[in-house]
Write a protein that holds these residues in place. Sequence first.
Motif, PDB file in Angstrom:
ATOM      1  N   UNK A   1      46.314 -25.757 -12.820  1.00  0.00           N
ATOM      2  CA  UNK A   1      46.268 -26.935 -13.398  1.00  0.00           C
ATOM      3  C   UNK A   1      44.927 -27.045 -12.340  1.00  0.00           C
ATOM      4  N   UNK A   2      45.079 -27.084 -11.019  1.00  0.00           N
ATOM      5  CA  UNK A   2      43.674 -27.404 -10.252  1.00  0.00           C
ATOM      6  C   UNK A   2      43.375 -26.275  -9.966  1.00  0.00           C
ATOM      7  N   UNK A   3      43.354 -24.814 -10.328  1.00  0.00           N
ATOM      8  CA  UNK A   3      42.366 -23.795 -10.075  1.00  0.00           C
ATOM      9  C   UNK A   3      41.331 -24.298 -11.051  1.00  0.00           C
ATOM     10  N   UNK A   4      41.754 -24.941 -12.206  1.00  0.00           N
ATOM     11  CA  UNK A   4      41.083 -24.976 -13.308  1.00  0.00           C
ATOM     12  C   UNK A   4      40.044 -25.610 -13.316  1.00  0.00           C
ATOM     13  N   UNK A   5      40.753 -26.897 -12.538  1.00  0.00           N
ATOM     14  CA  UNK A   5      39.459 -28.528 -12.418  1.00  0.00           C
ATOM     15  C   UNK A   5      38.518 -28.246 -11.141  1.00  0.00           C
ATOM     16  N   UNK A   6      38.701 -27.252 -10.143  1.00  0.00           N
ATOM     17  CA  UNK A   6      37.884 -26.876  -9.058  1.00  0.00           C
ATOM     18  C   UNK A   6      39.030 -27.945  -7.473  1.00  0.00           C
ATOM     19  N   UNK A   7      39.892 -28.198  -8.364  1.00  0.00           N
ATOM     20  CA  UNK A   7      40.380 -28.975  -7.174  1.00  0.00           C
ATOM     21  C   UNK A   7      41.166 -27.514  -6.512  1.00  0.00           C
ATOM     22  N   UNK A   8      40.821 -27.407  -4.673  1.00  0.00           N
ATOM     23  CA  UNK A   8      42.012 -26.535  -4.145  1.00  0.00           C
ATOM     24  C   UNK A   8      43.495 -26.948  -4.015  1.00  0.00           C
ATOM     25  N   UNK A   9      44.129 -25.909  -3.867  1.00  0.00           N
ATOM     26  CA  UNK A   9      45.352 -26.000  -4.108  1.00  0.00           C
ATOM     27  C   UNK A   9      46.420 -26.428  -2.979  1.00  0.00           C
ATOM     28  N   UNK A  10      45.469 -26.771  -1.702  1.00  0.00           N
ATOM     29  CA  UNK A  10      46.040 -27.605  -1.065  1.00  0.00           C
ATOM     30  C   UNK A  10      46.257 -28.789  -0.851  1.00  0.00           C
TER      31      UNK A  10
ATOM     32  N   UNK B   1      38.163 -37.104   0.375  1.00  0.00           N
ATOM     33  CA  UNK B   1      37.722 -36.534   2.130  1.00  0.00           C
ATOM     34  C   UNK B   1      38.369 -35.112   1.407  1.00  0.00           C
ATOM     35  N   UNK B   2      40.129 -34.731   1.349  1.00  0.00           N
ATOM     36  CA  UNK B   2      39.512 -33.142   1.322  1.00  0.00           C
ATOM     37  C   UNK B   2      39.430 -32.716  -0.057  1.00  0.00           C
ATOM     38  N   UNK B   3      39.305 -33.139  -1.490  1.00  0.00           N
ATOM     39  CA  UNK B   3      37.936 -32.737  -2.120  1.00  0.00           C
ATOM     40  C   UNK B   3      36.674 -32.420  -1.611  1.00  0.00           C
ATOM     41  N   UNK B   4      36.346 -33.171  -0.746  1.00  0.00           N
ATOM     42  CA  UNK B   4      34.679 -33.260  -0.329  1.00  0.00           C
ATOM     43  C   UNK B   4      34.939 -31.881   0.921  1.00  0.00           C
ATOM     44  N   UNK B   5      35.708 -31.618   1.095  1.00  0.00           N
ATOM     45  CA  UNK B   5      35.263 -30.629   2.679  1.00  0.00           C
ATOM     46  C   UNK B   5      36.505 -29.116   1.974  1.00  0.00           C
ATOM     47  N   UNK B   6      37.033 -28.745   0.683  1.00  0.00           N
ATOM     48  CA  UNK B   6      37.046 -28.458   0.240  1.00  0.00           C
ATOM     49  C   UNK B   6      38.723 -27.672   0.952  1.00  0.00           C
ATOM     50  N   UNK B   7      38.945 -28.921   1.387  1.00  0.00           N
ATOM     51  CA  UNK B   7      40.425 -28.772   1.710  1.00  0.00           C
ATOM     52  C   UNK B   7      41.510 -27.541   1.371  1.00  0.00           C
TER      53      UNK B   7
ATOM     54  N   UNK C   1      47.489 -27.723   9.007  1.00  0.00           N
ATOM     55  CA  UNK C   1      48.520 -28.602   9.791  1.00  0.00           C
ATOM     56  C   UNK C   1      47.698 -29.305  10.506  1.00  0.00           C
ATOM     57  N   UNK C   2      46.433 -29.088  10.502  1.00  0.00           N
ATOM     58  CA  UNK C   2      45.292 -29.460  11.389  1.00  0.00           C
ATOM     59  C   UNK C   2      45.055 -30.738  10.908  1.00  0.00           C
ATOM     60  N   UNK C   3      44.932 -30.743   9.770  1.00  0.00           N
ATOM     61  CA  UNK C   3      44.052 -31.456   8.846  1.00  0.00           C
ATOM     62  C   UNK C   3      45.669 -33.115   8.462  1.00  0.00           C
ATOM     63  N   UNK C   4      46.367 -32.029   8.118  1.00  0.00           N
ATOM     64  CA  UNK C   4      48.256 -33.403   7.743  1.00  0.00           C
ATOM     65  C   UNK C   4      48.393 -33.906   9.237  1.00  0.00           C
ATOM     66  N   UNK C   5      48.118 -33.248  10.448  1.00  0.00           N
ATOM     67  CA  UNK C   5      48.241 -33.970  11.541  1.00  0.00           C
ATOM     68  C   UNK C   5      47.634 -35.110  11.554  1.00  0.00           C
ATOM     69  N   UNK C   6      45.861 -35.252  11.336  1.00  0.00           N
ATOM     70  CA  UNK C   6      45.234 -36.447  11.551  1.00  0.00           C
ATOM     71  C   UNK C   6      45.450 -37.396  10.484  1.00  0.00           C
ATOM     72  N   UNK C   7      46.276 -36.925   9.472  1.00  0.00           N
ATOM     73  CA  UNK C   7      46.474 -37.392   8.432  1.00  0.00           C
ATOM     74  C   UNK C   7      47.262 -38.345   8.796  1.00  0.00           C
ATOM     75  N   UNK C   8      48.568 -37.975   9.320  1.00  0.00           N
ATOM     76  CA  UNK C   8      49.517 -38.433  10.087  1.00  0.00           C
ATOM     77  C   UNK C   8      49.469 -39.916  11.144  1.00  0.00           C
ATOM     78  N   UNK C   9      48.685 -39.004  11.603  1.00  0.00           N
ATOM     79  CA  UNK C   9      48.618 -40.236  12.713  1.00  0.00           C
ATOM     80  C   UNK C   9      48.043 -41.720  12.335  1.00  0.00           C
TER      81      UNK C   9
END
Length: 517
Positions: A444-453, A511-517, A238-246
């Motif tokens: 699919x995201x698991x196979x590509x190194x992307x978090x499900x979040x 940014x989400x990929x970069x910080x491993x969100x 929620x913290x990341x998404x609240x910043x995203x909403x703002x």
Amino acid sequence: MHIKFNGGKLEYEQKKGDGLKSFNKGFQVPDTYIIIFFVVVIAAVMTFLVPKGYYETQDVTYMMNGVEKTRTVIKDGSFQYLRDDAGKVVTEGVALFSGDGGTGFFNYMYNGIVNSSAIEIIAFLMIVGGAFGIMIRTGAIEAGLIGLIRKAEGAEKLLIPVLFVLFSLGGAVFGMGEEALPFTMILCPLFVAVGYDTVIAVLVTYVATQIGFGSSWMNPFSVGIAQGIAGIDVFSGAGFRMVMWVVFTALGCGMTIFYAAKVKKNPRISVAYESDQYFRDQNEKTGIDEGHAFGIGHVLVLLTLAATVIWVVWGVMTKGYYMPEIATQFFIMGIVSGVIGVIFKLNDMKLNDIASSFKDGAKDLIGAALVVAMAQGIMQVLGGSDPTTPTVINTIMYNIANALSGVSGAVAAVLMYLFQSVFNFFVVSGTGQAAITMPIMAPLSDLLGVTRQTSVVAFQLGDAFTNLIVPTSGCLIGSLAIAKIEWSNWIKFMWKFLGVLMIGAIITVLIAVGIGF
């Protein structure tokens, strides 16, 4: 389609040639109905070229607000092509006409109307439109708007950020979308009267809700469903998404304020300048700058509106109300407003005026309702969205998802976002798109190194922002119909606005990929 206020009464008229506007003298942009018809043609051609496929599904459980839920999802690696007895994949083109109640090319209109998801939206539009037809017939909204315009004189700029933030919050908290249509109806004459245009009325209502919807941290109809299917804690991150909403709300609000300043300085640059003449004429007739009666009856009607809004928000957030309940709430509002109008003789209302104004209000949204039906007809031609039924759309999903394999995490995440943006053209429902795409995108995201979040972030941004242009969105078309803005004119304005949002969305995903969100 034209919505007219005549003595507080809604009137409807269709002008010859309405729906065909020109980008230039040499080219005419077809009506939305024509555009969707050609989309149906493309969908029909695809059924002759793309083989049918299907998935196996399984039930999974997840937690939402401390309550265990169950949802059916697609099994990983379960896709299969439909094959005949000889083992060849089956490609079955849609028939031109079905005489047995099945799917046919020319059956798309009827099948779209009777589709369960379409009929719910159509009923919502008719009932809410009729309810507001009654309220508008009382003249209370006109009287209240005139008072608001007087109060806002010299401070109109404050209306835009306040309304934009409120509607964006509505989209973020309880998935506000269809509920914005009545407010667009109220705000169009207001913004025209203070020197802006109806484009701004759509921006601070429908567009704001979609920005909030896409950047939400707690929308139960998109984020909650997608996270549950992806197997991660519902409403986590929620913290990341609240910043995203703002950030996205501030970006959308800033662009709206910038555009409003330009229109205020030179109204003729507006793509809605010609169509807004209707509202300018009507505002002049109602005497915006003159005295206007505002009595206890008007106050009671407006209090009824305010109480209904509070009731709707409470119902959605605490009881999970959706379109059936919300439509009924607005229907009650219409009846109460009509009774008040008759008792206090607002605009000389009589008992039969309640019925006639309800019919007029519902009639004004028939055009938007038919677009909803045609949009559902597209999915019917492609075979529907059931993953266990052999359809063309399942095969398209499978092949697009496979095309994302073998790329870096950052590229994959961006491609996921772009895919969700395109797929939203076919399935504009956030819940529906999550149910169809996330069972594939999450593993699919698991196979590509992307978090499900991050895959959920790509989904929610892609699901919402293209709602601002796709003609298959009944909410968008309804808003434009109320504002009397042609879809072709809207595209000429919105493409830059949407471009900025999409660039912001891509940066957010990276940014989400970069910080491993």
